[in-house]
Motif scaffolding. Structure first.
Motif, PDB file in Angstrom:
ATOM      1  N   VAL A  13     -18.382 -26.889  -5.408  1.00  0.00           N
ATOM      2  CA  VAL A  13     -19.534 -27.433  -4.676  1.00  0.00           C
ATOM      3  C   VAL A  13     -20.165 -26.322  -3.834  1.00  0.00           C
ATOM      4  O   VAL A  13     -21.389 -26.153  -3.813  1.00  0.00           O
ATOM      5  CB  VAL A  13     -19.096 -28.616  -3.778  1.00  0.00           C
ATOM      6  N   GLY A  14     -19.324 -25.559  -3.165  1.00  0.00           N
ATOM      7  CA  GLY A  14     -19.825 -24.474  -2.318  1.00  0.00           C
ATOM      8  C   GLY A  14     -20.519 -23.389  -3.129  1.00  0.00           C
ATOM      9  O   GLY A  14     -21.602 -22.912  -2.765  1.00  0.00           O
ATOM     10  N   GLU A  22     -14.748 -36.505  -3.489  1.00  0.00           N
ATOM     11  CA  GLU A  22     -15.698 -35.968  -2.495  1.00  0.00           C
ATOM     12  C   GLU A  22     -16.658 -34.981  -3.143  1.00  0.00           C
ATOM     13  O   GLU A  22     -17.861 -34.978  -2.875  1.00  0.00           O
ATOM     14  CB  GLU A  22     -14.938 -35.275  -1.352  1.00  0.00           C
ATOM     15  N   ALA A  23     -16.091 -34.127  -4.004  1.00  0.00           N
ATOM     16  CA  ALA A  23     -16.905 -33.080  -4.632  1.00  0.00           C
ATOM     17  C   ALA A  23     -17.930 -33.688  -5.586  1.00  0.00           C
ATOM     18  O   ALA A  23     -19.083 -33.252  -5.631  1.00  0.00           O
ATOM     19  CB  ALA A  23     -16.004 -32.093  -5.367  1.00  0.00           C
ATOM     20  N   PRO A  70     -14.062 -28.959  -4.679  1.00  0.00           N
ATOM     21  CA  PRO A  70     -14.822 -28.655  -3.444  1.00  0.00           C
ATOM     22  C   PRO A  70     -15.281 -27.192  -3.375  1.00  0.00           C
ATOM     23  O   PRO A  70     -16.367 -26.911  -2.847  1.00  0.00           O
ATOM     24  CB  PRO A  70     -13.831 -28.956  -2.314  1.00  0.00           C
ATOM     25  N   PHE A  96     -23.742 -24.703  -4.408  1.00  0.00           N
ATOM     26  CA  PHE A  96     -24.709 -24.807  -3.315  1.00  0.00           C
ATOM     27  C   PHE A  96     -25.385 -23.456  -3.097  1.00  0.00           C
ATOM     28  O   PHE A  96     -26.613 -23.369  -2.936  1.00  0.00           O
ATOM     29  CB  PHE A  96     -24.032 -25.271  -2.017  1.00  0.00           C
ATOM     30  N   LEU A 112     -25.270 -35.965  -5.020  1.00  0.00           N
ATOM     31  CA  LEU A 112     -26.169 -36.281  -3.906  1.00  0.00           C
ATOM     32  C   LEU A 112     -27.179 -35.149  -3.701  1.00  0.00           C
ATOM     33  O   LEU A 112     -28.360 -35.374  -3.464  1.00  0.00           O
ATOM     34  CB  LEU A 112     -25.317 -36.474  -2.643  1.00  0.00           C
ATOM     35  N   TRP A 113     -26.684 -33.917  -3.805  1.00  0.00           N
ATOM     36  CA  TRP A 113     -27.528 -32.743  -3.581  1.00  0.00           C
ATOM     37  C   TRP A 113     -28.014 -32.108  -4.890  1.00  0.00           C
ATOM     38  O   TRP A 113     -28.595 -31.028  -4.883  1.00  0.00           O
ATOM     39  CB  TRP A 113     -26.771 -31.698  -2.756  1.00  0.00           C
ATOM     40  N   ASN A 121     -19.233 -36.739  -5.547  1.00  0.00           N
ATOM     41  CA  ASN A 121     -20.261 -37.465  -4.790  1.00  0.00           C
ATOM     42  C   ASN A 121     -21.268 -36.506  -4.171  1.00  0.00           C
ATOM     43  O   ASN A 121     -22.477 -36.664  -4.323  1.00  0.00           O
ATOM     44  CB  ASN A 121     -19.591 -38.317  -3.710  1.00  0.00           C
ATOM     45  N   LEU A 122     -20.744 -35.491  -3.487  1.00  0.00           N
ATOM     46  CA  LEU A 122     -21.645 -34.565  -2.795  1.00  0.00           C
ATOM     47  C   LEU A 122     -22.501 -33.791  -3.794  1.00  0.00           C
ATOM     48  O   LEU A 122     -23.694 -33.575  -3.567  1.00  0.00           O
ATOM     49  CB  LEU A 122     -20.832 -33.600  -1.913  1.00  0.00           C
ATOM     50  N   SER A 141     -10.114 -35.124  -3.140  1.00  0.00           N
ATOM     51  CA  SER A 141     -11.089 -34.038  -3.036  1.00  0.00           C
ATOM     52  C   SER A 141     -12.037 -34.028  -4.234  1.00  0.00           C
ATOM     53  O   SER A 141     -13.190 -33.604  -4.124  1.00  0.00           O
ATOM     54  CB  SER A 141     -10.358 -32.695  -2.946  1.00  0.00           C
TER      55      SER A 141
END
Lengths: 333, 328
Positions: free
Chosen positions: A128-129, A159-160, A125, A132, A166-167, A162-163, A156
């Motif tokens: 991911v940040g 979640e990471a 996660p 981003f 997605l982005w 998938n996100l 976690s």
């Protein structure tokens, strides 16, 4: 893929870096047996050096890495100074984090090793940040997160992944599958031990690589990094390797089959690269010995620096929580 | 100065921050397109104004939402992420407690994490204990996190703007049932310093310390008691971390009595910290023991009479104040 496809000079550099990681951690083993030299539990990546070096060599200095409790190799490969790492591992004021991290959570922002977490599964996660922010600012930099097969069981991580796809975030997920999560073997903790296969479920590229072959790791990383950099989104590399020592230095592996350890020690990534360079005549035995001696001298110097450095003052423990210079008690004023 | 609802004031803060600073982005479940279409919701209309690059609807992934904020903030962005309801923050607490609050410390002060988490709180909307559960004491007990809890539209705007531009991680707790409350709100980049409490009404007989929506329960009690000739001083903490000890202790030194009020459960609640600080630092000024008025130590019930029973009422405050004053 043949390791000869990787440039000879680069292979020599990778060899030096792997030897540095190995010798740095061997020094930790030595020091951990002396009283009061090191603080806390030493968690080593002995045998996994090819993953750290192969992956990081495929990056640019501005790319970010997020590491975990087994971090020394990642940080050294990214260019952290062994002196300040050693001092940190000793809990000294001159350490890379002023003794606030110790061996387990070192962050070295100077080389973009921005976050290291011992919360298993915490890294993805965070990555991911970071990715981003890189995408948001229109940079071509990417973020690599190292995690283990044990972490692959954490929600976690799902979640990471998938996100990030997605982005279409520039994250390279690197699962160092060292076959152990604590004292539980892969088959005991993972329903499907083939971690790379999960990539399909997230629609991202995922490949398995021999994690003890630095040239193969590097070549695959190059390909995956290019996809991340070009806006194709995240990718997953599963580097199959082996945890040659216990979870930490207090763990004497009473639960590990000694034959399995022997088999993997024959696959030692350093030995393999060395033999391969010798057989190709890229280096001589004498040159390899020189490399070994030079690296040993660096590690000895780091240990000396750490040993001779002072501890921080007890009350300095109150600093560095907040960006402003205050403590909870001082708020009273 | 404009008259805005609490929710519009929060929206105004987000709008000001986003128009002022490209580094600010917002993310969360339904922050762009919400199942609720209501201009009083804090993120209403921001997607249309700022576009999908800066207003990010996320999957239902609280850990990833919080991780997004932690990672993006240390690379220099100013994330403002939303956790839909307070109990859902448990799914994000590893990222907040172990990462946002600790990574700077572990780095020896090299890294910083200037992120904001907005979380909706409240009791009395019949959603049950997995949507209503005030956990501010958990967060306040975690080093490295600032926690603010505004009670008026102006405070909501001023504290949210300060949170967004604070160099530390800040959790902004939004009392959901106040979203429709109207109030005067200063225009532009209006900030209220984090760590400053406010005396809402001055009084001389007893101090009530509270925050969030509970402040209005205290004001109701103050009105009733003034009819009996008892004068209450109501203090709105606004910020739990850092805490304005000066304001708290000054008020107790004026009145000599303290009743602490919150809508969260009593045992181990934030009121215990307030009580302990006053006992440690202002014992000599107290004319009577400190009283706490808080929810019973049960999950928030859902049946209407039980939910009303759960939430501390002005009658409970009046009773606590009477007993405190009676003991003088």
């Amino acid at each position: 893929m043949d390791s000869r496809e990787v440039d000879a000079g680069l292979r020599k550099t990778m060899y030096e870096e792997m030897v540095l990681i190995r010798k740095f951690e061997e020094k930790l083993i030595e020091l951990s047996q002396e009283k009061d030299k090191l603080v806390g539990m030493q968690i080593l990546a002995n045998g996994q050096e090819a993953v750290a070096v192969g992956i990081v060599k495929a990056l640019k200095p501005d790319d970010v890495i997020v590491s975990n409790h087994r971090s020394h190799g990642h940080l050294l490969a990214k260019g952290a100074n062994p002196k300040y790492l050693m001092a940190e591992i000793m809990g000294k004021a001159t350490g890379v984090n002023k003794g606030k991290s110790g061996t387990l959570h070192m962050a070295v922002p100077e080389v973009n090793a921005l976050m290291t977490t011992t919360i298993v599964g915490g890294g993805p996660p965070l990555a991911v940040g970071a990715a981003f922010a890189q995408q948001y600012r229109g940079e071509s930099n990417i973020t690599v997160v190292f995690f283990g097969d044990g972490a692959a069981a954490e929600g976690s991580v799902h979640e990471a992944m998938n996100l990030s796809n997605l982005w279409k975030l520039p994250v390279l997920f690197v699962c160092e599958n060292n076959c152990w999560a604590g004292a539980q073997s892969l088959s005991e903790h993972c329903a499907v031990g083939d971690i790379a296969a999960r990539a399909v479920g997230y629609g991202m590229p995922g490949e398995l690589v021999d994690g003890n072959d630095v040239a193969k790791v590097y070549t695959l990383a190059k390909k995956m990094v290019m996809g991340c950099r070009n806006g194709q989104g995240p990718a997953l590399i599963e580097a199959k390797t082996y945890r040659m020592r216990g979870h930490g230095e207090h763990d004497h592996q009473h639960y590990v089959d000694k034959k399995e350890l022997e088999e993997w020690s024959r696959l030692c990534p350093i030995k393999r690269l060395r033999n391969n360079m010798l057989s190709e005549g890229l280096v001589s035995e004498a040159q390899l010995q020189t490399i070994g001696r030079q690296v040993e001298a660096r590690v000895d110097e780091a240990a000396k620096f750490g040993t001779e450095s002072p501890y921080p003052l007890p009350e300095e423990a109150l600093e560095d929580v907040w960006v402003e210079d205050f403590t909870m008690q001082q708020v009273a004023q | 100065m404009a008259v805005l609802s609490f929710g519009q004031a929060l929206r105004d803060a987000l709008d000001v921050a986003m128009s002022e600073d490209e580094r600010v982005f917002i993310a969360g479940e339904g922050v762009g397109v919400s199942i609720h279409y209501d201009p009083n919701l804090p993120t209403h209309g921001l997607l249309e104004k700022y576009g999908p690059k800066r207003v990010k609807d996320t999957p239902v992934s609280e850990a990833a939402i919080a991780g997004l904020a932690v990672g993006a903030s240390t690379l220099g962005l100013r994330p403002v992420v939303e956790i839909m309801f307070f109990p859902f923050i448990t799914l994000a607490t590893d990222m907040l407690v172990n990462h946002a609050g600790k990574l700077r410390y572990l780095s020896g002060g090299k890294s910083s994490f200037p992120l904001t988490v907005r979380v909706k709180a409240g009791v009395n909307f019949a959603a049950g204990c997995q949507h209503s559960h005030n956990l501010e004491a958990w967060l306040a007990h975690s080093p490295g996190l600032k926690v603010v809890f505004p009670s008026t539209p102006a405070e909501a705007k001023g504290l949210l703007l300060s949170a967004i531009f604070d160099p530390n991680p800040v959790v902004v707790v939004e009392e959901m049932l106040l979203y429709w409350m109207q109030g005067e709100v200063p225009d532009g980049d209006y900030r209220i310093p984090i760590g400053k409490a406010r005396v809402v009404i001055p009084g001389k007989d007893c101090t009530i310390v509270s925050y969030g929506g509970a402040v209005y329960t205290a004001l109701e009690a103050a009105k009733t008691l003034s009819g009996e000739g008892i004068s209450l001083e109501v203090v709105d903490l606004r910020s739990l971390v850092p805490l304005d000890r000066r304001c708290l202790l000054d008020s107790v030194s004026r009145t000599g009595r303290l009743v602490v009020l919150h809508d969260a459960t009593k045992f181990g609640g934030f009121g215990a910290e307030i009580s302990a600080i006053v006992a440690e630092e202002a014992f000599d000024m107290l004319k009577a023991p400190v009283k706490r008025v808080a929810a019973p130590d049960i999950p928030v019930p859902v049946s209407p009479p039980q939910e009303i029973f759960y939430k501390p009422s002005s009658e409970m405050i009046i009773e606590a104040v009477r007993s405190t004053v009676g003991k003088a």
